[in-house]
Design a protein around this motif. Structure first.
Motif, short mmCIF file in Angstrom:
data_model
loop_
_atom_site.label_atom_id
_atom_site.label_comp_id
_atom_site.label_asym_id
_atom_site.label_seq_id
_atom_site.Cartn_x
_atom_site.Cartn_y
_atom_site.Cartn_z
N SER A 86 0.81 -1.20 0.00
CA SER A 86 0.00 0.00 0.00
C SER A 86 0.85 1.26 0.00
N PRO A 87 0.21 2.44 0.03
CA PRO A 87 0.92 3.69 -0.10
C PRO A 87 1.86 3.87 1.04
N ARG A 88 2.90 4.54 0.79
CA ARG A 88 3.86 4.85 1.82
C ARG A 88 4.42 6.23 1.63
N SER A 89 4.66 6.90 2.70
CA SER A 89 5.48 8.11 2.66
C SER A 89 6.91 7.67 2.58
N THR A 90 7.82 8.55 2.26
CA THR A 90 9.23 8.20 2.22
C THR A 90 9.82 8.20 3.59
N ALA A 91 8.93 8.14 4.62
CA ALA A 91 9.32 7.89 6.00
C ALA A 91 10.32 8.89 6.51
N GLY A 92 10.09 10.13 6.23
CA GLY A 92 10.87 11.18 6.87
C GLY A 92 12.25 11.36 6.33
N ILE A 93 12.54 10.98 5.11
CA ILE A 93 13.89 11.14 4.62
C ILE A 93 14.13 12.54 4.09
N ARG A 144 2.71 -1.33 10.28
CA ARG A 144 4.13 -1.31 9.96
C ARG A 144 4.50 -0.08 9.15
N MET A 145 3.61 0.36 8.28
CA MET A 145 3.88 1.55 7.49
C MET A 145 4.14 2.76 8.40
N TYR A 146 3.31 2.93 9.43
CA TYR A 146 3.48 4.06 10.33
C TYR A 146 4.61 3.85 11.33
N ARG A 147 4.97 2.59 11.61
CA ARG A 147 6.16 2.35 12.43
C ARG A 147 7.42 2.81 11.67
N VAL A 148 7.46 2.54 10.39
CA VAL A 148 8.59 3.00 9.58
C VAL A 148 8.64 4.53 9.58
N GLU A 149 7.48 5.15 9.39
CA GLU A 149 7.46 6.62 9.40
C GLU A 149 7.93 7.17 10.75
N TYR A 150 7.51 6.52 11.82
CA TYR A 150 7.93 6.95 13.15
C TYR A 150 9.45 6.91 13.30
N LEU A 151 10.08 5.80 12.90
CA LEU A 151 11.53 5.70 13.00
C LEU A 151 12.22 6.76 12.16
N GLY A 152 11.72 6.99 10.95
CA GLY A 152 12.32 8.00 10.09
C GLY A 152 12.21 9.40 10.67
N MET A 153 11.04 9.75 11.20
CA MET A 153 10.85 11.08 11.77
C MET A 153 11.65 11.25 13.06
N ALA A 154 11.78 10.18 13.84
CA ALA A 154 12.61 10.25 15.06
C ALA A 154 14.05 10.57 14.71
N LEU A 155 14.53 10.06 13.58
CA LEU A 155 15.90 10.36 13.16
C LEU A 155 16.03 11.74 12.54
N GLU A 196 18.54 9.54 21.55
CA GLU A 196 18.50 8.13 21.19
C GLU A 196 18.84 7.90 19.72
N ARG A 197 19.50 8.86 19.10
CA ARG A 197 19.78 8.77 17.66
C ARG A 197 20.64 7.54 17.34
N ALA A 198 21.68 7.28 18.12
CA ALA A 198 22.53 6.12 17.85
C ALA A 198 21.73 4.82 17.98
N HIS A 199 20.88 4.76 18.98
CA HIS A 199 20.05 3.57 19.16
C HIS A 199 19.06 3.41 18.01
N LEU A 200 18.51 4.50 17.52
CA LEU A 200 17.60 4.45 16.39
C LEU A 200 18.31 3.94 15.13
N LEU A 201 19.53 4.42 14.89
CA LEU A 201 20.28 3.96 13.73
C LEU A 201 20.58 2.46 13.83
N ASP A 202 20.94 2.00 15.03
CA ASP A 202 21.19 0.58 15.23
C ASP A 202 19.92 -0.23 14.96
N THR A 203 18.78 0.31 15.40
CA THR A 203 17.51 -0.39 15.21
C THR A 203 17.16 -0.50 13.73
N VAL A 204 17.29 0.60 13.00
CA VAL A 204 16.99 0.59 11.57
C VAL A 204 17.93 -0.37 10.84
#
Length: 263
Positions: free
Chosen positions: A4-11, A159-170, A177-185
């Motif tokens: 389905s549709p997706r945003s580019t997740a905050g890039i 899952r689509m909005y979980r991806v967007e959440y991780l992208g926007m958090a970065l 928690e930026r280093a932890h977010l990068l490790d998670t991605v």
């Protein structure tokens, strides 16, 4: 349904999503053999042991994500009974709203993230969400999809909005928690969570998650993303990550072109 549709997740590309065809079908027309002359009797069939038929080709483990199979909805739909210029509701609105009703944490994130002007207390609340390790862990578990075997609209939208959440958090560069977010991605990009036992629609959906998370990593740590691509050489995931890199670079090139033509 397919991916389905997706945003580019905050890039932060600042360009609309570019629909690009990934695979092209090649059709080879076979010439018909001429019919035998009517005067000549047909040749007798040769006597030989019949060769076993070739087994069907195995379906690839990784299903490439579909392109723009559902409309990306930017504006909000009109509320029941509301008149004016707002667009009518679409099925995608109902699917999204049903998922949000069961996931209040994502509903709160989406409400705050979409506001153009945040009050100081709202900004702090949103940043609290971005650095919340518990929410980061929930996103990681949802995106691993370890128990998913059959396709579900609800799971895909979550899952689509979980991806967007991780992208926007970065996107918050000062996130503690930026280093932890990068490790998670990174762990999610490299996770071997696409399995042959899953329905093709699930594999395609999870492939789309990986493409978007790889693009997030390319935006935030290009060297790290290139290293992951090198590590994927020879695996079923290599074409997927290479596709993400090509798509990411194409979007950046488009954004630069638009900035140049519209100073």
């Amino acid at each position: 349904m397919p991916r389905s549709p997706r945003s580019t997740a905050g890039i932060g590309l600042g360009a609309a999503c570019v629909a690009s065809a990934l695979l092209f079908a090649l059709w080879n027309g076979a010439a018909r053999a001429p019919a035998p002359s009517p005067e000549a009797p047909p040749p007798a069939p040769p006597v030989m042991a019949s060769a076993p038929s070739a087994p069907p080709a195995a379906r690839p483990l990784v299903e490439m994500p579909a392109e723009e199979t559902t409309p990306v909805v930017i504006s909000e739909p009109a509320a029941p009974g509301e008149s004016g210029q707002r667009r009518p509701r679409l099925r995608v609105d109902d699917l999204r709203d049903a998922m949000m009703a069961g996931n209040p944490d994502l509903a709160q994130f989406r409400t705050l993230q979409r506001k153009v002007l945040l009050k100081p207390e709202e900004r702090e609340l949103l940043r609290g969400i971005y650095k919340d390790r518990e929410q980061i862990e929930v996103a990681r578990r949802d995106l691993l999809a370890e128990s998913e075997q059959t396709y579900s609209d609800d799971n895909q939208f979550r899952r689509m909005y979980r991806v967007e959440y991780l992208g926007m958090a970065l996107e918050w560069k000062d996130n503690p928690e930026r280093a932890h977010l990068l490790d998670t991605v990174e762990s999610l990009v490299m996770a071997r969570n696409i399995r042959a036992t899953q329905d093709p629609e699930v594999r395609r959906s999870l492939s789309g998650d990986k493409v978007e998370m790889m693009m997030i990593l390319l935006h935030n740590d290009r060297a790290r993303a290139e290293q992951l691509l090198a590590q994927s050489r020879g695996t079923p995931y290599e074409p997927l990550l290479e596709y993400a890199r090509v798509r990411f670079d194409a979007l950046w090139a488009l954004a630069r072109q638009q900035q140049t033509s519209n100073p």
